[in-house]
Scaffold this motif. Sequence first.
Motif, PDB file in Angstrom:
ATOM      1  N   UNK A   1       0.820  -1.207   0.000  1.00 36.30           N
ATOM      2  CA  UNK A   1       0.000   0.000   0.000  1.00 36.30           C
ATOM      3  C   UNK A   1       0.860   1.267   0.000  1.00 36.30           C
ATOM      4  N   UNK A   2       1.887   1.271   0.860  1.00 35.49           N
ATOM      5  CA  UNK A   2       2.782   2.434   0.920  1.00 35.49           C
ATOM      6  C   UNK A   2       4.219   1.944   0.995  1.00 35.49           C
ATOM      7  N   UNK A   3       5.072   2.556   0.183  1.00 27.43           N
ATOM      8  CA  UNK A   3       6.494   2.224   0.169  1.00 27.43           C
ATOM      9  C   UNK A   3       7.287   3.516   0.278  1.00 27.43           C
ATOM     10  N   UNK A   4       8.110   3.617   1.321  1.00 23.77           N
ATOM     11  CA  UNK A   4       9.004   4.764   1.507  1.00 23.77           C
ATOM     12  C   UNK A   4      10.432   4.295   1.283  1.00 23.77           C
ATOM     13  N   UNK A   5      11.193   5.068   0.525  1.00 25.45           N
ATOM     14  CA  UNK A   5      12.563   4.676   0.211  1.00 25.45           C
ATOM     15  C   UNK A   5      13.498   5.874   0.354  1.00 25.45           C
ATOM     16  N   UNK A   6      14.516   5.704   1.190  1.00 30.16           N
ATOM     17  CA  UNK A   6      15.608   6.675   1.282  1.00 30.16           C
ATOM     18  C   UNK A   6      15.198   8.073   1.692  1.00 30.16           C
ATOM     19  N   UNK A   7      14.273   8.188   2.650  1.00 34.11           N
ATOM     20  CA  UNK A   7      13.777   9.521   3.022  1.00 34.11           C
ATOM     21  C   UNK A   7      14.851  10.335   3.733  1.00 34.11           C
ATOM     22  N   UNK A   8      15.045  11.546   3.227  1.00 35.71           N
ATOM     23  CA  UNK A   8      15.967  12.510   3.833  1.00 35.71           C
ATOM     24  C   UNK A   8      15.143  13.744   4.178  1.00 35.71           C
ATOM     25  N   UNK A   9      14.848  13.907   5.471  1.00 41.12           N
ATOM     26  CA  UNK A   9      13.970  14.999   5.903  1.00 41.12           C
ATOM     27  C   UNK A   9      14.692  15.877   6.913  1.00 41.12           C
ATOM     28  N   UNK A  10      14.518  17.183   6.756  1.00 36.96           N
ATOM     29  CA  UNK A  10      15.206  18.168   7.589  1.00 36.96           C
ATOM     30  C   UNK A  10      14.189  19.099   8.249  1.00 36.96           C
ATOM     31  N   UNK A  11      14.556  19.631   9.410  1.00 31.71           N
ATOM     32  CA  UNK A  11      13.928  20.826   9.973  1.00 31.71           C
ATOM     33  C   UNK A  11      14.986  21.915   9.903  1.00 31.71           C
ATOM     34  N   UNK A  12      14.841  22.833   8.952  1.00 27.57           N
ATOM     35  CA  UNK A  12      15.904  23.807   8.744  1.00 27.57           C
ATOM     36  C   UNK A  12      17.175  23.097   8.314  1.00 27.57           C
ATOM     37  N   UNK A  13      18.244  23.268   9.077  1.00 26.74           N
ATOM     38  CA  UNK A  13      19.493  22.585   8.783  1.00 26.74           C
ATOM     39  C   UNK A  13      19.672  21.310   9.592  1.00 26.74           C
ATOM     40  N   UNK A  14      18.707  20.981  10.443  1.00 23.63           N
ATOM     41  CA  UNK A  14      18.799  19.764  11.259  1.00 23.63           C
ATOM     42  C   UNK A  14      18.337  18.557  10.441  1.00 23.63           C
ATOM     43  N   UNK A  15      19.220  17.598  10.281  1.00 21.93           N
ATOM     44  CA  UNK A  15      18.948  16.409   9.483  1.00 21.93           C
ATOM     45  C   UNK A  15      18.258  15.387  10.377  1.00 21.93           C
ATOM     46  N   UNK A  16      16.952  15.149  10.152  1.00 22.68           N
ATOM     47  CA  UNK A  16      16.157  14.305  11.051  1.00 22.68           C
ATOM     48  C   UNK A  16      16.065  12.868  10.542  1.00 22.68           C
ATOM     49  N   UNK A  17      15.620  12.674   9.315  1.00 27.51           N
ATOM     50  CA  UNK A  17      15.549  11.333   8.735  1.00 27.51           C
ATOM     51  C   UNK A  17      16.713  11.154   7.770  1.00 27.51           C
ATOM     52  N   UNK A  18      17.478  10.090   7.981  1.00 25.96           N
ATOM     53  CA  UNK A  18      18.695   9.870   7.204  1.00 25.96           C
ATOM     54  C   UNK A  18      18.599   8.546   6.438  1.00 25.96           C
ATOM     55  N   UNK A  19      17.815   8.566   5.374  1.00 25.64           N
ATOM     56  CA  UNK A  19      17.706   7.387   4.528  1.00 25.64           C
ATOM     57  C   UNK A  19      16.708   6.353   5.015  1.00 25.64           C
ATOM     58  N   UNK A  20      15.578   6.806   5.559  1.00 26.42           N
ATOM     59  CA  UNK A  20      14.573   5.893   6.111  1.00 26.42           C
ATOM     60  C   UNK A  20      13.798   5.201   4.994  1.00 26.42           C
ATOM     61  N   UNK A  21      13.683   3.877   5.105  1.00 21.29           N
ATOM     62  CA  UNK A  21      12.920   3.080   4.141  1.00 21.29           C
ATOM     63  C   UNK A  21      12.049   2.078   4.892  1.00 21.29           C
ATOM     64  N   UNK A  22      10.818   1.908   4.435  1.00 19.69           N
ATOM     65  CA  UNK A  22       9.911   0.926   5.030  1.00 19.69           C
ATOM     66  C   UNK A  22       8.731   0.731   4.088  1.00 19.69           C
ATOM     67  N   UNK A  23       7.927  -0.289   4.374  1.00 18.08           N
ATOM     68  CA  UNK A  23       6.721  -0.503   3.575  1.00 18.08           C
ATOM     69  C   UNK A  23       5.572  -0.914   4.483  1.00 18.08           C
TER      70      UNK A  23
END
Length: 224
Positions: free
Chosen positions: A1-23
């Motif tokens: 149903x949902x596939x996430x691959x290599x998520x890179x998410x920031x708040x400003x310059x703060x790197x929060x998600x560093x390559x998150x993958x799941x399904x």
Amino acid sequence: MLVAEGLQTYYGESHILEGVSFDIREGEVVALVGRNGVGKTTTLRSILQLTPPRAGSIRYQGEELIGQRPHEVTERGIGWIPEERRIFSDLTVEENLRIASVDTEHALHTAYETFPDLERFAQRKAGTLSGGQQQMLAIARALVGDNDLLLVDEPSEGLAPQIVAAVAESIAATEQTVLLVEQNLPLAFDLADRFYALDNGQIVESGTTDDNSADDALRGYLSS
């Protein structure tokens, strides 16, 4: 149903998600567990495009979500129960439920059957309810909405045990697919089919919740 691959998410310059993958597969409950501040809520916000990832992919039923607006994401059948609840405080309980579904009578019946307390307070303004009652309303509103995937953020946080039990029962009974963020590991494992564990913005463990060795390892990880 949902596939996430290599998520890179920031708040400003703060790197929060560093390559998150799941399904997430249709019909299952998946738990996302971890200590405070490791990126669990950010993962939900990334799916909803409230905090869009700078890189990676999120495909929902084969369609890419990154680049869409939050309302476009929810219109595709993704519901959200945030930790802050975000009910309409100046509307009554009944009004909160009526605006969540086009089939209002069915929505009311389902909500009141799931949480009988809500029927007793149907004409009270939602902002006057206790924290536990507001959580019931937030969950009921999402359950009666036209959602196929439900993102649930810390549903047991700050609630009395009897209310936690009612909330857990409602999640277990839903026919919707669920991504559950929860620090209460026993509750998460009772409800979920599979789990992913986050630490420092990365998936560090994953597996089925009926694996006792995984349960023991995660207890040590979460308490460390």
